[in-house]
Design a protein around this motif. Structure first.
Motif, PDB file in Angstrom:
ATOM      1  N   LEU A  33     -28.318 100.651 -15.226  1.00  0.00           N
ATOM      2  CA  LEU A  33     -27.297 100.228 -16.186  1.00  0.00           C
ATOM      3  C   LEU A  33     -26.260  99.325 -15.530  1.00  0.00           C
ATOM      4  O   LEU A  33     -25.850  98.309 -16.112  1.00  0.00           O
ATOM      5  N   ASN A  34     -25.829  99.676 -14.329  1.00  0.00           N
ATOM      6  CA  ASN A  34     -24.834  98.842 -13.649  1.00  0.00           C
ATOM      7  C   ASN A  34     -25.404  97.482 -13.273  1.00  0.00           C
ATOM      8  O   ASN A  34     -24.693  96.467 -13.298  1.00  0.00           O
ATOM      9  N   SER A  35     -26.680  97.435 -12.949  1.00  0.00           N
ATOM     10  CA  SER A  35     -27.317  96.141 -12.653  1.00  0.00           C
ATOM     11  C   SER A  35     -27.410  95.286 -13.914  1.00  0.00           C
ATOM     12  O   SER A  35     -27.180  94.073 -13.873  1.00  0.00           O
ATOM     13  N   LEU A  36     -27.717  95.907 -15.049  1.00  0.00           N
ATOM     14  CA  LEU A  36     -27.750  95.168 -16.315  1.00  0.00           C
ATOM     15  C   LEU A  36     -26.359  94.648 -16.674  1.00  0.00           C
ATOM     16  O   LEU A  36     -26.217  93.514 -17.159  1.00  0.00           O
ATOM     17  N   ALA A  37     -25.338  95.470 -16.438  1.00  0.00           N
ATOM     18  CA  ALA A  37     -23.970  95.016 -16.703  1.00  0.00           C
ATOM     19  C   ALA A  37     -23.645  93.781 -15.872  1.00  0.00           C
ATOM     20  O   ALA A  37     -23.016  92.823 -16.368  1.00  0.00           O
ATOM     21  N   ALA A  38     -24.082  93.772 -14.618  1.00  0.00           N
ATOM     22  CA  ALA A  38     -23.849  92.602 -13.770  1.00  0.00           C
ATOM     23  C   ALA A  38     -24.624  91.389 -14.291  1.00  0.00           C
ATOM     24  O   ALA A  38     -24.099  90.262 -14.297  1.00  0.00           O
ATOM     25  N   MET A  39     -25.843  91.587 -14.748  1.00  0.00           N
ATOM     26  CA  MET A  39     -26.639  90.484 -15.315  1.00  0.00           C
ATOM     27  C   MET A  39     -25.947  89.856 -16.523  1.00  0.00           C
ATOM     28  O   MET A  39     -26.069  88.644 -16.767  1.00  0.00           O
TER      29      MET A  39
ATOM     30  N   GLY B   6     -13.848  98.957  -4.047  1.00  0.00           N
ATOM     31  CA  GLY B   6     -14.770  97.826  -3.994  1.00  0.00           C
ATOM     32  C   GLY B   6     -16.153  98.121  -4.548  1.00  0.00           C
ATOM     33  O   GLY B   6     -16.569  99.266  -4.714  1.00  0.00           O
ATOM     34  N   LYS B   7     -16.873  97.043  -4.855  1.00  0.00           N
ATOM     35  CA  LYS B   7     -18.243  97.121  -5.351  1.00  0.00           C
ATOM     36  C   LYS B   7     -19.050  95.951  -4.792  1.00  0.00           C
ATOM     37  O   LYS B   7     -18.475  95.010  -4.285  1.00  0.00           O
ATOM     38  N   PRO B   8     -20.392  96.035  -4.853  1.00  0.00           N
ATOM     39  CA  PRO B   8     -21.174  97.093  -5.493  1.00  0.00           C
ATOM     40  C   PRO B   8     -21.263  98.347  -4.633  1.00  0.00           C
ATOM     41  O   PRO B   8     -21.123  98.292  -3.422  1.00  0.00           O
TER      42      PRO B   8
ATOM     43  N   LEU C 127      -9.228 101.796 -26.351  1.00  0.00           N
ATOM     44  CA  LEU C 127      -9.986 100.940 -25.438  1.00  0.00           C
ATOM     45  C   LEU C 127     -11.361 101.528 -25.132  1.00  0.00           C
ATOM     46  O   LEU C 127     -11.876 101.406 -24.023  1.00  0.00           O
ATOM     47  N   ALA C 128     -11.977 102.143 -26.143  1.00  0.00           N
ATOM     48  CA  ALA C 128     -13.272 102.801 -25.960  1.00  0.00           C
ATOM     49  C   ALA C 128     -14.367 101.803 -25.595  1.00  0.00           C
ATOM     50  O   ALA C 128     -14.459 100.726 -26.188  1.00  0.00           O
ATOM     51  N   HIS C 129     -15.189 102.172 -24.638  1.00  0.00           N
ATOM     52  CA  HIS C 129     -16.346 101.371 -24.239  1.00  0.00           C
ATOM     53  C   HIS C 129     -17.215 102.214 -23.332  1.00  0.00           C
ATOM     54  O   HIS C 129     -16.826 103.306 -22.920  1.00  0.00           O
ATOM     55  N   THR C 130     -18.395 101.696 -22.995  1.00  0.00           N
ATOM     56  CA  THR C 130     -19.280 102.363 -22.046  1.00  0.00           C
ATOM     57  C   THR C 130     -19.743 101.351 -21.014  1.00  0.00           C
ATOM     58  O   THR C 130     -20.534 100.454 -21.320  1.00  0.00           O
ATOM     59  N   ILE C 131     -19.205 101.447 -19.828  1.00  0.00           N
ATOM     60  CA  ILE C 131     -19.528 100.629 -18.644  1.00  0.00           C
ATOM     61  C   ILE C 131     -19.103  99.180 -18.813  1.00  0.00           C
ATOM     62  O   ILE C 131     -18.339  98.646 -18.014  1.00  0.00           O
ATOM     63  N   ASN C 132     -19.615  98.512 -19.854  1.00  0.00           N
ATOM     64  CA  ASN C 132     -19.357  97.085 -20.034  1.00  0.00           C
ATOM     65  C   ASN C 132     -19.175  96.813 -21.524  1.00  0.00           C
ATOM     66  O   ASN C 132     -20.152  96.856 -22.280  1.00  0.00           O
ATOM     67  N   SER C 133     -17.953  96.538 -21.949  1.00  0.00           N
ATOM     68  CA  SER C 133     -17.669  96.376 -23.376  1.00  0.00           C
ATOM     69  C   SER C 133     -18.326  95.128 -23.955  1.00  0.00           C
ATOM     70  O   SER C 133     -18.622  95.082 -25.150  1.00  0.00           O
ATOM     71  N   PHE C 134     -18.581  94.111 -23.132  1.00  0.00           N
ATOM     72  CA  PHE C 134     -19.245  92.893 -23.598  1.00  0.00           C
ATOM     73  C   PHE C 134     -20.718  93.144 -23.869  1.00  0.00           C
ATOM     74  O   PHE C 134     -21.290  92.587 -24.813  1.00  0.00           O
ATOM     75  N   ALA C 135     -21.349  93.985 -23.059  1.00  0.00           N
ATOM     76  CA  ALA C 135     -22.805  94.083 -23.064  1.00  0.00           C
ATOM     77  C   ALA C 135     -23.364  95.294 -23.797  1.00  0.00           C
ATOM     78  O   ALA C 135     -24.382  95.193 -24.478  1.00  0.00           O
ATOM     79  N   PHE C 136     -22.734  96.465 -23.648  1.00  0.00           N
ATOM     80  CA  PHE C 136     -23.346  97.713 -24.105  1.00  0.00           C
ATOM     81  C   PHE C 136     -22.668  98.230 -25.364  1.00  0.00           C
ATOM     82  O   PHE C 136     -21.445  98.396 -25.411  1.00  0.00           O
TER      83      PHE C 136
END
Length: 274
Positions: A263-269, A80-82, A113-122
């Protein structure tokens, strides 16, 4: 001896397509079962090597992919998160080492499937000038807490990118990337056998001599390239973030934990713009 097993899904044997890592379809249900089985292989190997306590951290997406009723009963499960420590949740209990199971290469790399934390954002993340993916970011967070990474599993690109970050760690190549969504994989059974063997070796080596944790000295400057100018517009609503150019911003913190939490907060934004 206590081991934290951080388990992602993109590096699991047999996983190549986005449908396999997103809930709501039959391919995902099968992939999460393979993910659980690879976590179990790591548990079994760690215990065979002499570990006395195991925490398994579900480290993919919403952090609720692993099947609790399928997990080796000798381990406890972090779900679970956050959560402040994200993919390293569980370290607050005091651990001796970290396994990274089913991990993937960083965004803009050629891994599966390479990405860093959030593929949409970062698009790209740099810490004190070093480009890091999830393994580097969270390995540095673990290192800040004095905990080394002693095992990593995933595709060949992930291992090539990460090996020098964690010298002394064991590695299991579960597949070879031919592109973002193609390659050659071990069978799930062969992958599990290799992971169990490497986990046992990693813990036995840890008992002889612990590797030096990966540490990034403070202050921590994070430079983030976003996937669009609109995302940079949104993120720079946060007053402590400085705009560098159309898609790049930066911020400074006093710790890796603070950098990862930001970074995780930005991903959520970023969900505002989906």
């Amino acid at each position: 001896m206590k081991i934290l097993i951080s388990t992602d899904i993109e590096g699991v044997a047999g996983v190549f397509h986005a449908e396999q890592v997103r809930a709501g379809n039959g391919e995902y249900e099968r992939a999460r079962a393979w993910m659980t089985a690879e976590a179990n292989a790591a548990v079994q190997g760690a215990i065979a090597g002499g570990a006395e306590e195991i925490l398994v951290n579900d480290s993919h997406g919403g952090f609720r992919n692993l099947l609790p009723d399928g997990l080796d009963e000798r381990a406890r499960l972090v779900l679970g998160k956050p959560r402040y420590l994200g993919m390293m949740g569980g370290l607050e209990e005091g651990c001796d080492a970290v396994f990274m199971i089913g991990y993937h290469s960083r965004s803009q790399g050629r891994g599966i499937l390479a990405h860093t934390i959030n593929s949409f954002a970062f698009s790209r993340v740099f810490i004190n000038g070093m480009e890091l993916g999830e393994a580097g970011l969270y390995g540095a967070l673990a290192g800040e807490m004095g905990v080394p990474v002693i095992l990593g599993t995933g595709d060949d690109v992930f291992i090539s990118e990460t090996r020098d970050t964690f010298p002394g760690a064991e590695w299991v190549q579960t597949k070879v990337a031919h592109g973002q969504g193609s390659g050659v994989t071990l069978s799930p059974a062969a992958s599990r056998r290799a992971i169990a063997a490497a986990a046992e070796t990693a813990v036995r080596n840890l008992k002889k001599q612990a590797p030096v944790p990966f540490r990034v000295p403070a202050p921590i400057e994070c430079r983030l390239q976003t996937q669009s100018a609109a995302l940079a517009d949104l993120f720079c609503m946060w007053p402590t973030l400085e705009r560098v150019d159309g898609v790049t911003l930066r911020f400074t913190t006093d710790s890796m934990q603070a950098a990862v939490r930001t970074l995780n907060s930005l991903a959520a934004m970023s969900f505002m713009l989906r």
